[in-house]
Design a protein around this motif. Structure first.
Motif, mmCIF file in Angstrom:
data_model
loop_
_atom_site.group_PDB
_atom_site.id
_atom_site.type_symbol
_atom_site.label_atom_id
_atom_site.label_comp_id
_atom_site.label_asym_id
_atom_site.label_seq_id
_atom_site.Cartn_x
_atom_site.Cartn_y
_atom_site.Cartn_z
ATOM 1 N N THR A 846 0.824 -1.215 0.000
ATOM 2 C CA THR A 846 0.000 0.000 0.000
ATOM 3 C C THR A 846 0.855 1.260 0.000
ATOM 4 O OG1 THR A 846 -0.142 0.142 2.422
ATOM 5 C CG2 THR A 846 -1.787 -1.208 1.296
ATOM 6 N N TRP A 847 2.162 1.123 0.168
ATOM 7 C CA TRP A 847 3.023 2.297 0.091
ATOM 8 C C TRP A 847 3.210 2.694 -1.367
ATOM 9 C CZ3 TRP A 847 7.388 0.138 3.757
ATOM 10 C CH2 TRP A 847 6.982 0.292 5.087
ATOM 11 N N PRO A 848 3.088 3.976 -1.688
ATOM 12 C CA PRO A 848 3.416 4.382 -3.061
ATOM 13 C C PRO A 848 4.893 4.140 -3.313
ATOM 14 C CG PRO A 848 3.100 6.307 -1.654
ATOM 15 C CD PRO A 848 2.696 5.118 -0.844
ATOM 16 N N SER A 849 5.233 3.751 -4.516
ATOM 17 C CA SER A 849 6.625 3.451 -4.810
ATOM 18 C C SER A 849 6.997 3.970 -6.184
ATOM 19 C CB SER A 849 6.886 1.948 -4.726
ATOM 20 O OG SER A 849 6.083 1.248 -5.647
ATOM 21 N N SER A 850 8.296 4.136 -6.388
ATOM 22 C CA SER A 850 8.829 4.668 -7.635
ATOM 23 C C SER A 850 9.022 3.542 -8.643
ATOM 24 C CB SER A 850 10.167 5.349 -7.367
ATOM 25 O OG SER A 850 11.145 4.378 -7.015
ATOM 26 N N SER A 851 9.473 3.901 -9.830
ATOM 27 C CA SER A 851 9.693 2.901 -10.864
ATOM 28 C C SER A 851 10.807 1.937 -10.495
ATOM 29 C CB SER A 851 10.019 3.591 -12.197
ATOM 30 O OG SER A 851 11.154 4.435 -12.048
ATOM 31 N N LEU A 852 11.745 2.375 -9.652
ATOM 32 C CA LEU A 852 12.815 1.495 -9.181
ATOM 33 C C LEU A 852 12.428 0.739 -7.917
ATOM 34 C CD1 LEU A 852 15.997 3.715 -9.745
ATOM 35 C CD2 LEU A 852 15.083 1.907 -11.212
ATOM 36 N N GLY A 853 11.191 0.914 -7.476
ATOM 37 C CA GLY A 853 10.701 0.176 -6.320
ATOM 38 C C GLY A 853 10.958 0.826 -4.985
ATOM 39 N N GLN A 854 11.369 2.101 -4.981
ATOM 40 C CA GLN A 854 11.599 2.785 -3.710
ATOM 41 C C GLN A 854 10.269 3.237 -3.118
ATOM 42 O OE1 GLN A 854 14.413 6.103 -3.741
ATOM 43 N NE2 GLN A 854 13.280 7.083 -2.082
ATOM 44 N N ALA A 855 9.970 2.774 -1.929
ATOM 45 C CA ALA A 855 8.715 3.134 -1.268
ATOM 46 C C ALA A 855 8.818 4.530 -0.669
ATOM 47 C CB ALA A 855 8.380 2.129 -0.181
ATOM 48 N N LEU A 856 7.748 5.301 -0.808
ATOM 49 C CA LEU A 856 7.684 6.639 -0.217
ATOM 50 C C LEU A 856 6.979 6.533 1.129
ATOM 51 C CD1 LEU A 856 8.176 7.311 -3.293
ATOM 52 C CD2 LEU A 856 6.979 9.440 -2.847
ATOM 53 N N VAL A 857 7.761 6.670 2.189
ATOM 54 C CA VAL A 857 7.224 6.564 3.548
ATOM 55 C C VAL A 857 7.781 7.722 4.353
ATOM 56 C CG1 VAL A 857 6.768 4.981 5.446
ATOM 57 C CG2 VAL A 857 7.450 4.071 3.220
ATOM 58 N N PRO A 858 7.171 8.908 4.251
ATOM 59 C CA PRO A 858 7.747 10.102 4.891
ATOM 60 C C PRO A 858 7.978 9.950 6.382
ATOM 61 C CG PRO A 858 5.999 10.724 3.366
ATOM 62 C CD PRO A 858 5.967 9.236 3.471
ATOM 63 N N MET A 859 7.068 9.271 7.087
ATOM 64 C CA MET A 859 7.200 9.162 8.534
ATOM 65 C C MET A 859 8.475 8.443 8.937
ATOM 66 S SD MET A 859 6.570 5.782 9.599
ATOM 67 C CE MET A 859 6.038 4.289 8.755
ATOM 68 N N GLY A 860 9.060 7.655 8.025
ATOM 69 C CA GLY A 860 10.296 6.949 8.326
ATOM 70 C C GLY A 860 11.450 7.896 8.618
ATOM 71 N N LEU A 861 11.471 9.053 7.960
ATOM 72 C CA LEU A 861 12.522 10.041 8.216
ATOM 73 C C LEU A 861 12.445 10.541 9.653
ATOM 74 C CD1 LEU A 861 14.802 11.931 7.410
ATOM 75 C CD2 LEU A 861 13.099 13.496 6.461
ATOM 76 N N ARG A 862 11.263 10.879 10.083
ATOM 77 C CA ARG A 862 11.096 11.364 11.458
ATOM 78 C C ARG A 862 11.480 10.287 12.461
ATOM 79 N NH1 ARG A 862 5.343 13.567 14.001
ATOM 80 N NH2 ARG A 862 6.146 14.165 16.052
ATOM 81 N N LYS A 863 11.118 9.044 12.172
ATOM 82 C CA LYS A 863 11.403 7.962 13.101
ATOM 83 C C LYS A 863 12.895 7.674 13.199
ATOM 84 C CE LYS A 863 6.933 5.610 13.047
ATOM 85 N NZ LYS A 863 6.226 4.315 12.890
ATOM 86 N N ILE A 864 13.601 7.710 12.078
ATOM 87 C CA ILE A 864 15.037 7.439 12.144
ATOM 88 C C ILE A 864 15.762 8.569 12.867
ATOM 89 C CG2 ILE A 864 15.742 8.485 9.932
ATOM 90 C CD1 ILE A 864 16.974 5.121 11.269
ATOM 91 N N LEU A 865 15.307 9.795 12.672
ATOM 92 C CA LEU A 865 15.917 10.921 13.390
ATOM 93 C C LEU A 865 15.694 10.791 14.898
ATOM 94 C CD1 LEU A 865 14.935 13.835 10.973
ATOM 95 C CD2 LEU A 865 17.251 13.023 11.435
#
Length: 1043
Positions: A846-865
């Motif tokens: 259900t995550w939107p993803s790019s043509s190379l298969g990279q998932a767009l999960v913005p909340m992941g940036l906040r969580k890793i920080l």
């Protein structure tokens, strides 16, 4: 013709009336389903098209379901007659199923109360189950005496459901036809069963109808016709081919229509229920997504061959699709005009089955490159267009897991999430009238021709145990959560906030190794010849023989590549440019015996020109290529073992010293090594991976200590780690939470812990690998043997050098991974080698993803920080030194625009709401090299055009983030190099200005010359007169003397 009292003349008049009045809405919309493929597929990042955060309509009918044969068991008890599936599984007809039967199955006939408790656990509002025809009537004849005990059983079940406020949805026939009817009449090949089924339906309506509001006559007749009578994969195992399947389907449709009319005429006035039929389907998309007329027609035909086969007569015009008539010709039974009107509109709502059975069969219907996809939203949209916007019940939705998965059915959670959210999107975006969803199935059962090898239940059953205990799987926990929330409501973390980043925030662009172009633009720096022009009258240049001039040394401004590149960078509005030096270019031999001074000079030019533009450089010393032949190392170093040899550590220290000395004046931020945690992945064995990690850490420390000791420039030095967030794949399992934390320790902790140490540890404990990581590897070594699982040790001196050897934390973040434990068995390790962290990576569909298969999960940036801050404290600044997504759009890169806005929103939340000491964000990257991917600009082959995402990034920079008033952040005006109108005009007209200046200078010089000559003429005449007088006087003297 169907056997029913319907005068032919009256039928004809009615049909003509319907045609004349245009009242036949369903028939009028047939073929409209083609529009679904003509419409562009929704953009995944626009209006939550990938995953919708919203709730279902009030009163939505959440449910689950089972079928009698799959779950009831008690196959020969209480007077039950044999079904065709009993016979099929007990005989040799079933082939590989000879050893597996449903004799006991889930034992739901006995354990029905546990089933109701399972429904209560889920919190559902409906339960779809089927009645067993051979259990109620062993001889198949509903005009005879029913099995009283069975009637009482089903009555108790219905009463208990109603007590628990659970709506019973009752299916009359789910494939378990009485075997005696198969033997006497040939089963559904014989239209005698149409009348027998009508009698059976009438009995059920009469007996249970006062307590049942929703009836389903039969479940997925397509599979009965094709698998049961065509291919023989299902009971009764007949292989009559398409001709037999067409006859069976015809009789099933007629039987359904008779049952509906029986209810409509005799039971509906008093019971006020609804009757339908469950139809199954797959879904196809055109070849390579190209929605040509021909491709769309193929998709339409594929859908008509499955769903339209039954839905067109019932929900459409009472007849089969034209494509089926063309395909099968005289093999396809015909409906008379009277039959059409009798069959048409014999359903009060559309009941849909969407699961693995139909999707598997759909692959056989794919032609010319179509693709079968599990897109429930698009199928629901097709139904709405094709059949006049009926109300829809998803009567079977779900997937399967392998039996070995057991209770931890992680993948099934995400498929469930996807299907349910697709239904929500169909409701909210497409206006489809879906009023209920039944997750299939409630408990594990006998899965038809797959036996017990796969599982579809929300509740796990160990079929080796006699008590058949129901244990909720993680899908049951997830479904319960969805029902409790009535969908997927927005949470606070998904809301945007307003605010600005500080003035000193790094707005950056990140690139890889900077390409070096040694030759300046003008030939005056390389060509020593003197030329004569137009000697031959053709305007050509000819070298003057024998004349050689000394060439001039190029200036930095003469390198056109530098000027153009930095002009492009400056136009982004970014303040910091991250790029890498080429170690193997600067020191081809790996040591100072051969220094490429021209390469160093080129880098100096880049850095000095950046300074002139008031822009900062962030310089990477070593940028691994992660591929052969040399991994970005000088050849001799790679040949001597690369990072497995300590000599590379010493060589790196020598290289760093050279760069600090030659380039340090212009650099305030150094990154020693980019993504060492990705570099070590190229090593196959655990031993090599650990040794490479060890030496990379020591190389960084040597370079960091060297700069601190010898440099007077006050720059900051770090290393950059690839830092994707790790989310537990299964939020209901502690083992997945532990695995996600372990993954982060192996990815980040193994490099950051030796340098910073967890903030809760004492100083003397720091300077070493994470304790959790060491303990895990030691445990693995005990089970699997010490080989590959033991870490190298740091000496006390090295540990002292490691402590604190980091000026800031640099993270390259792109996406989020779902992490689960790797199946930890000795046999599994032998078959497929586990990574050293013992985790496997999954992705959420259900995550939107790019043509190379990279998932767009913005909340992941906040969580890793937050993870980094919680483990290492907030004293050191944190920089996101690379972040971006590939986007194949040439210019209108909507995916990247969404990425920048959403990821920077999460960065702002981390800083403002969580207190993370975030000091910069660098977009990866400036320009595409070839095809459209990560660049903010197209490649030079595509005229270096600015993409739409550049304007988005620049706007965010200009505002300093996302301010309430949307005003410019004034403290960054100088840093942004804001263009002035006068400067822009001068730059645009510089050629004309130069030409005008030349004319002006020439005119001034001519005027000066004229003035000079004008004033010189009187003086000249005066001098000439004086000379004449002097001459006369002399002559006179001479003459006078002579006399």
């Amino acid at each position: 013709m169907l056997n029913h009292p319907f005068p032919t003349l009256k039928c004809l008049l009615l049909s003509l009336l319907l045609l004349a009045c245009g009242c036949n809405k369903s028939a009028g919309s047939l073929g409209e389903g083609r529009k679904i493929w003509q419409q562009p597929k929704p953009e995944p990042v626009i209006q939550d098209q990938a995953f919708l955060r919203d709730t279902f309509p009030s009163g939505f009918l959440w449910g689950s379901g089972t079928s009698a044969f799959q779950t009831e068991g008690s196959w020969d008890q209480g007077g039950k007659g044999a079904s065709i599936w009993d016979h099929f599984t007990h005989s040799s007809i079933s082939g590989n199923l000879a050893t597996e039967t449903a004799n006991v199955a889930s034992d739901s006939y006995t354990c029905w109360e546990e089933d109701v408790e399972a429904l209560e656990y889920l919190g559902v509002r409906s339960y779809s189950f089927s009645l067993s025809w051979p259990r109620l009537f062993p001889d198949g004849n509903a005009r005879g005496r029913p099995n009283t005990a069975v009637v009482e059983h089903y009555s108790r079940l219905i009463e208990r459901l109603l007590e628990k406020k659970i709506e019973p949805i009752v299916t009359l026939h789910h494939w378990d036809l009485p075997q005696i009817l198969q033997e006497q009449y040939g089963g559904w090949k014989n239209d005698t069963l149409v009348g027998l089924f009508e009698d059976y339906a009438a009995f059920c309506f009469h007996t249970f109808g006062s307590r049942v509001r929703y009836w389903l006559t039969m479940h997925n007749p397509y599979l009965v016709a094709v698998q049961g009578y065509g291919t023989g994969v299902h009971a009764p195992g007949e292989t009559g081919g398409p001709a037999c399947s067409l006859i069976v389907a015809h009789n099933l449709i007629k039987a359904h229509a008779r049952a509906w009319h029986t209810y409509n005429s005799h039971f509906r006035p008093a019971q006020k229920g609804k009757v339908s039929i469950v139809l199954g389907s797959h879904w196809v998309e055109p070849q390579r997504g190209k929605a040509t007329t021909a491709n769309i027609e193929l998709c339409q035909q594929s859908t008509e061959a499955v769903l339209g086969w039954f839905a067109n007569p019932i929900f459409g015009d009472g007849d089969y699709p034209v494509s089926l008539k063309i395909k099968h010709g005289s093999l396809l039974p015909a409906f008379s005009l009277e039959d059409k009107l009798w069959v048409q509109k014999t359903a009060d709502f559309f009941a849909l089955s969407f699961g693995p059975n139909n999707l598997r069969l759909g692959r056989n219907l794919v032609h010319f490159g179509q693709s079968v996809t599990p897109d429930l939203r698009r199928l629901l949209g097709w139904i709405k267009l094709e059949y006049g916007d009926p109300k829809v019940l998803v009567a079977e939705g779900g997937w399967f897991s392998e039996a070995s998965v057991g209770r931890e059915d992680t993948v099934a959670i995400y498929l469930m999430k996807r299907f349910i959210n697709q239904v929500l999107q169909a409701i909210r975006f497409d206006g489809v009238q879906v009023f209920g969803y039944s997750a299939w199935s409630l408990v594990d059962g006998f899965e038809w021709n797959n036996g017990y090898t796969i599982r579809r239940g929300l509740f796990y059953i160990d079929f080796s145990q006699p008590n058949r205990t129901r244990t909720p799987k993680t899908t049951a926990q997830y479904y319960r959560h969805v029902i409790a929330n009535n969908g997927f409501p927005r949470d606070e973390t998904s809301s945007e906030i307003k605010g600005r980043f500080p003035c000193e925030f790094h707005w950056g662009i990140a690139d890889s190794t900077l390409q070096v172009h040694f030759y300046p633009f003008s030939p005056q720096f390389t060509d020593p010849h003197l030329y004569s022009w137009n000697v031959t009258g053709d305007g050509s240049l000819h070298p003057v023989p024998g004349v050689k001039l000394s060439t001039s040394r190029a200036q930095c401004t003469d390198y056109l590549a530098i000027r153009g590149h930095l002009r492009m960078f400056a136009s982004t509005g970014a303040s910091h440019y991250r790029f890498a030096l080429n170690w193997s270019l600067i020191l081809p031999q790996g040591d100072s015996s051969n220094v490429n001074t021209e390469a160093l000079r080129y880098y100096r030019c880049v850095l000095s020109e950046l300074k002139k533009l008031d822009l900062e450089a962030v310089v990477i010393l070593y940028y691994p290529t992660h591929r052969a032949p040399y991994l970005g190392l000088p050849g001799p170093l790679y040949a001597s073992g690369g990072w497995l040899n300590y000599s590379t550590v010493e060589a790196f220290q020598e290289y760093a010293a050279l760069c600090y000395r030659e380039l340090g004046f212009w650099v305030r931020y150094w990154i020693t090594i980019n993504e060492p945690n990705r570099l070590v992945d190229v090593y196959s064995s655990g031993t090599e991976k650990h040794q490479a990690t060890h030496n990379l850490l020591l190389a960084h420390v040597k370079a960091w200590r060297l700069h601190k000791r010898d440099s007077k420039q006050g720059a900051m030095v770090s290393l950059a780690l690839h830092a994707d967030w790790a989310e537990p794949a299964n939020p209901f399992l502690e083992s997945h939470t532990v695995a996600a934390q372990r993954f982060l320790l192996f990815e980040l902790g193994r490099f950051l812990d030796p340098l910073l140490g967890p903030r809760h540890e004492k100083k003397q404990s720091k300077g070493d690998y994470p304790q959790e990581m060491k303990a895990y590897l030691e445990e693995r070594a005990q089970v699997m043997g010490p080989h590959e699982y033991l870490l190298p040790s740091f000496t006390e001196t090295e540990r002292e050098e490691l402590r604190g050897a980091l000026s800031f934390i640099a993270l390259n973040h792109f996406t989020t991974r779902l992490v689960s434990p790797f199946p930890d068995t000795r046999s599994n390790f032998q078959q497929r080698k586990a990574p050293d962290h013992g985790c496997q990576i999954l992705s959420d569909p259900t995550w939107p993803s790019s043509s190379l298969g990279q998932a767009l999960v913005p909340m992941g940036l906040r969580k890793i920080l937050n993870w980094v801050t919680e483990r290492y404290g907030g004293a050191l600044p944190v920089l996101i030194t690379a972040s971006g997504v590939d986007d194949q759009a040439p210019v209108e890169d909507k995916l990247r625009q969404h990425y920048l806005r959403s990821y920077l929103q999460e960065a702002l939340k981390a800083r403002h709401l969580d207190g993370v000491n975030l000091q910069g964000f660098y977009v990866w990257k400036l320009q595409d090299r070839h095809a459209a991917q990560f660049g903010l600009f197209t490649s030079t082959h595509h005229q270096s055009k600015a993409k739409a995402s550049l304007a988005v990034y620049r706007e965010i920079i200009t505002h300093g983030g996302f301010p309430e008033d949307n005003t410019t952040q004034t403290c960054r005006l100088s840093g942004l190099q804001q263009p002035c109108s006068a400067c822009a005009w001068v730059f645009k007209n510089k050629a004309m200005l130069v030409f005008g200046s030349c004319l002006l200078i020439t005119a001034v010089m001519l005027a000066a010359l004229v003035i000079f000559l004008h004033y010189q003429k009187p003086k000249k005449r005066q001098r000439e007169g004086g000379e004449q007088e002097k001459k006369g006087e002399s002559t006179g003297v001479f003459m006078s003397t002579c006399c």
